[in-house]
Design a protein around this motif. Structure first.
Motif, PDB file in Angstrom:
ATOM      1  N   ASP A 118       0.848  -1.198   0.000  1.00  0.00           N
ATOM      2  CA  ASP A 118       0.000   0.000   0.000  1.00  0.00           C
ATOM      3  C   ASP A 118       0.880   1.243   0.000  1.00  0.00           C
ATOM      4  O   ASP A 118       2.106   1.150   0.036  1.00  0.00           O
ATOM      5  CB  ASP A 118      -0.950   0.006   1.208  1.00  0.00           C
TER       6      ASP A 118
ATOM      7  N   HIS B 138      -7.702   3.972   2.240  1.00  0.00           N
ATOM      8  CA  HIS B 138      -6.965   4.146   3.499  1.00  0.00           C
ATOM      9  C   HIS B 138      -6.992   5.596   3.996  1.00  0.00           C
ATOM     10  O   HIS B 138      -6.606   5.866   5.131  1.00  0.00           O
ATOM     11  CB  HIS B 138      -5.518   3.628   3.371  1.00  0.00           C
ATOM     12  N   LYS B 142      -9.353   2.868   8.538  1.00  0.00           N
ATOM     13  CA  LYS B 142      -8.132   2.064   8.724  1.00  0.00           C
ATOM     14  C   LYS B 142      -8.255   0.783   7.903  1.00  0.00           C
ATOM     15  O   LYS B 142      -9.286   0.109   7.930  1.00  0.00           O
ATOM     16  CB  LYS B 142      -7.964   1.699  10.194  1.00  0.00           C
ATOM     17  N   SER B 146      -3.561  -4.838   2.304  1.00  0.00           N
ATOM     18  CA  SER B 146      -3.829  -4.410   0.930  1.00  0.00           C
ATOM     19  C   SER B 146      -3.291  -5.444  -0.044  1.00  0.00           C
ATOM     20  O   SER B 146      -2.199  -5.980   0.156  1.00  0.00           O
ATOM     21  CB  SER B 146      -3.164  -3.061   0.651  1.00  0.00           C
TER      22      SER B 146
END
Lengths: 244, 180
Positions: A118, B138, B142, B146
């Motif tokens: 991410d 995000h 929260k 991912s």
């Protein structure tokens, strides 16, 4: 020859070498984006951060010295590099699915290498200019990471086509031409500067998506493996030329 | 007595359902999954609201007020929330509109664009209001894990899902991490 300890391994170095050069000469990879063996270091991406005798230093600019203890592959350093890479992602507009550099991009490969799943930080979504005025080279500033490799390569080409202008978050890649457009500059598609970009900011037109998914540069090999295979020989060649 | 089944909820926000298609691509492993898991709110089950779930899977970014509401509902009801795909992680293709003013986008799409007939910006009160920018999930709630990719491969989804069901954090090997 003098030695340093690199992740617990003794490696030799030639006086005057930086830590990344000493490591690379021993086929040991230190992550980097703005460093290239053919050009002077820029020290801006900080991906090559290592711990030298307990302090964080940039391996591309820090000279190797007898007796140094260098730690590169600790979890602490990996975390630091992961956050730096995530910052690079959120600072620009890096949409891999629609980028022709995908699979061959060093920033993306760095994310893979560091196990990045991410982007952690809020996205900036900056608005930057795209310059498609050159017949053979596209400049997409959305993807620029300000590594200055094109600047250094163009300097070596004897042309100085590129430069970074502005400061901090306002930094942008500019082109030396009367209109500021790439099409009005003297950049040639065969210049080193047209091929050095580690990301998809400067790409040669009509070459996109030629290599199928699965066979691209980083599909099977990590950036560490590619770097040791392709950049370490360049570094050795440079030192051999120096000795001649 | 049989073991209590895992409850899984899935949704697509500002996405293309490609990640859900990739999820379907786990093929016959879906039968293994059905043995141990039930689907709560999901396009697969057509349940409209979440109950308490073990795992929530969110595809797509956040582009309107309804996306925000659904995402918060998922966060409130799912023990583990997983962002799946490029759009959930960085906004993806829908976020390409972030470089334009929202008013300009609506104007071109519904008033001045090529081929527009009966020009009028849709204003039905049932339509969710658009946000001025498309955001990754995000930035709103929260996210626990991912799964990047456009879409993540079926093998990636399966590897992560089986790890989570077994109570482990997903550890994706190099070949299963892709951003494209």
């Amino acid at each position: 020859m003098p030695t340093i300890s690199f992740d617990g391994q003794e490696i030799t170095f030639e006086p005057g070498q930086t830590i990344i050069e000493a490591a690379m000469a021993s086929d040991l990879y230190i992550p980097h984006l703005c460093w290239h063996p053919d050009f002077p270091p820029h020290g801006s991406c900080k991906l090559c951060s290592v711990k030298v005798n307990g302090r964080i230093c940039s391996a591309c600019t820090f000279p190797a010295a007898e007796g140094q203890e260098v730690v590169s592959s600790s979890e602490e350093v990996r975390q630091l590099r992961l956050r730096l890479t995530q910052m690079l992602f959120v600072e620009g507009n890096h949409f891999c699915p629609s980028c022709e550099k995908s699979g061959q991009c060093e920033l993306q490969a760095m994310g893979y290498y560091l196990g990045m799943t991410d982007n952690h930080y809020p996205h900036f979504f900056p608005v930057r200019d795209i310059d498609a005025s050159h017949p053979h080279v596209l400049l997409d500033r959305d993807r620029c990471i300000f590594c200055e490799l094109c600047v250094r390569a163009s300097r070596a080409d004897g042309k100085n086509v590129f430069e970074l202008a502005g400061r901090g978050i306002h930094t942008r890649l500019v082109v030396d031409s009367p209109s500021g457009k790439l099409g009005d500059s003297n950049l040639d598609v065969n210049d080193r500067a047209a091929h050095i970009c580690p990301v998809g900011a400067i790409v040669v037109k009509e070459t996109a998506f030629r290599i199928p998914i699965g066979q691209r540069k980083y599909d099977r090999r990590t950036i560490a493996e590619v770097s040791v295979a392709e950049e370490a020989p360049l570094l050795r060649k440079r030192y051999e030329q120096k000795e001649d | 007595m049989s073991k209590k089944k895992i409850r899984i909820a899935t949704t697509s926000l500002a996405g293309c359902f490609g990640c859900h298609m990739s999820f379907m691509d786990i093929d016959e492993r879906l039968l293994d999954l059905a043995e141990i898991a039930d689907f709560d709110r999901s396009p697969l089950s057509d349940i409209k609201h979440c109950e308490q779930c073990d795992i929530g899977i969110v595809e797509g970014g956040v582009c309107n007020a309804e996306n925000v509401e659904v995402l918060r509902e998922f966060r409130n009801h799912c023990k583990i929330l997983v962002a799946i795909g490029a759009c959930a992680i960085n906004g993806g293709i829908p976020a390409l509109r972030n470089r334009c003013d929202l008013g300009d986008c609506l104007e071109e799409a519904f008033l001045t664009g090529i081929g527009v007939t009966d020009p009028k910006v849709p204003g039905d009160p049932e339509l969710p209001l658009l946000l001025d920018k498309v955001h990754p999930v995000h930035e709103v709630v929260k996210i626990d894990y991912s799964l990047p990719g456009c879409p993540p491969s079926a093998d990636t989804i399966w590897a992560a899902l089986t790890a989570l069901i077994e109570g482990n954090a997903p550890q994706l090997p190099y070949e299963l991490i892709h951003y494209d």
